[in-house]
Write a protein that holds these residues in place. Sequence first.
Motif, short mmCIF file in Angstrom:
data_model
loop_
_atom_site.label_atom_id
_atom_site.label_comp_id
_atom_site.label_asym_id
_atom_site.label_seq_id
_atom_site.Cartn_x
_atom_site.Cartn_y
_atom_site.Cartn_z
N CYS A 14 0.83 -1.22 0.00
CA CYS A 14 0.00 0.00 0.00
C CYS A 14 0.85 1.25 0.00
CB CYS A 14 -0.93 -0.01 1.21
SG CYS A 14 -1.94 -1.50 1.35
N ILE A 19 -1.88 3.55 -6.81
CA ILE A 19 -3.12 2.79 -6.87
C ILE A 19 -4.09 3.53 -7.79
CG2 ILE A 19 -4.92 1.64 -5.54
CD1 ILE A 19 -2.11 0.77 -4.77
N MET A 49 -5.61 6.58 -5.61
CA MET A 49 -5.79 6.83 -4.19
C MET A 49 -4.87 7.96 -3.78
SD MET A 49 -8.16 4.85 -3.17
CE MET A 49 -8.05 5.23 -1.41
N CYS A 59 -0.73 5.11 0.51
CA CYS A 59 -2.16 5.30 0.30
C CYS A 59 -2.80 5.92 1.54
CB CYS A 59 -2.82 3.96 -0.01
SG CYS A 59 -4.61 4.07 -0.12
N ALA A 61 -5.61 5.64 2.69
CA ALA A 61 -6.53 4.76 3.41
C ALA A 61 -5.80 3.78 4.33
CB ALA A 61 -7.39 3.96 2.42
N LEU A 62 -4.48 3.74 4.24
CA LEU A 62 -3.72 2.81 5.08
C LEU A 62 -3.56 3.38 6.48
CD1 LEU A 62 -2.12 0.11 5.08
CD2 LEU A 62 -0.06 1.49 4.68
N CYS A 72 -6.66 -1.43 6.32
CA CYS A 72 -7.19 -0.58 5.26
C CYS A 72 -8.52 -0.02 5.75
CB CYS A 72 -7.40 -1.40 3.98
SG CYS A 72 -8.29 -0.48 2.71
N ILE A 74 -10.77 1.44 4.20
CA ILE A 74 -11.88 1.31 3.25
C ILE A 74 -11.89 -0.09 2.64
CG2 ILE A 74 -11.93 3.78 2.71
CD1 ILE A 74 -10.49 2.99 0.02
N ARG A 78 -12.39 -0.92 -1.25
CA ARG A 78 -11.10 -0.66 -1.89
C ARG A 78 -11.22 -0.85 -3.40
NH1 ARG A 78 -11.54 -5.73 -0.31
NH2 ARG A 78 -10.23 -7.43 -1.07
N PRO A 79 -10.35 -0.16 -4.15
CA PRO A 79 -10.46 -0.23 -5.61
C PRO A 79 -9.91 -1.54 -6.18
CG PRO A 79 -8.65 1.20 -4.98
CD PRO A 79 -9.33 0.81 -3.70
N CYS A 82 -6.30 -3.15 -5.66
CA CYS A 82 -6.07 -3.75 -4.34
C CYS A 82 -6.72 -5.14 -4.27
CB CYS A 82 -6.64 -2.86 -3.25
SG CYS A 82 -6.14 -1.14 -3.40
S1 SF4 Z 1 -5.74 -1.95 0.27
FE1 SF4 Z 1 -6.61 -0.07 1.18
S2 SF4 Z 1 -4.84 0.95 2.15
FE2 SF4 Z 1 -4.01 -0.56 0.70
S3 SF4 Z 1 -3.68 0.57 -1.22
FE3 SF4 Z 1 -5.74 -0.36 -1.32
S4 SF4 Z 1 -7.13 1.21 -0.56
FE4 SF4 Z 1 -5.07 1.78 0.08
#
Ligand code: SF4
Length: 132
Positions: A14, A19, A49, A59, A61-62, A72, A74, A78-79, A82
């Motif tokens: 991440c 991403i 991200m 990222c 969201a990490l 994570c 989200i 997540r997209p 991921c």
């Molecule tokens: S898994 Fe979550 S924290 Fe990791 S890159 Fe994807 S969105 Fe970001």
Amino acid sequence: MDSFNPCLDCGICCTHFRISFYWGEADDAPGGFVPAAMTEKLNPFMRCMKGSNDANRRCSALEGTLGQQVSCSIYENRPTPCREFPVYFDDGTPNPKCDELRAKINLPPLPNPHPSRVIVAAADPAAEVFTA
Ligand code: SF4
Ligand code: SF4
């Protein structure tokens, strides 16, 4: 091995990749699910991200500390990139990138839950095969 989740103390992927994904995955598009506020526009068709396109890539969201405990924020939303990055041996096949990235934060290689399978051509990732 069923309850073993090597990602919970890792998180290095991440912070390694940009991403990026089709803009329609963001939740300000019909049917989108990735929180748009956590994304940034790359071009008319793609977003990424936030944080994953920065020089100090991570990222947004990490959560947590790499190599210790991460999550994570989200995960359910997540997209696609991921979702498509496979955990080592998650599907019975290797993702050598995991061990390569884990080594950067001094985490050990992941255990092989299928000892009868051996990587025989590690020098060329494209040529990696298994023997039963
Ligand atoms: S898994 Fe979550 S924290 Fe990791 S890159 Fe994807 S969105 Fe970001
Ligand atoms: S590099 Fe592999 S083990 Fe580490 S968080 Fe990513 S998928 Fe999980």
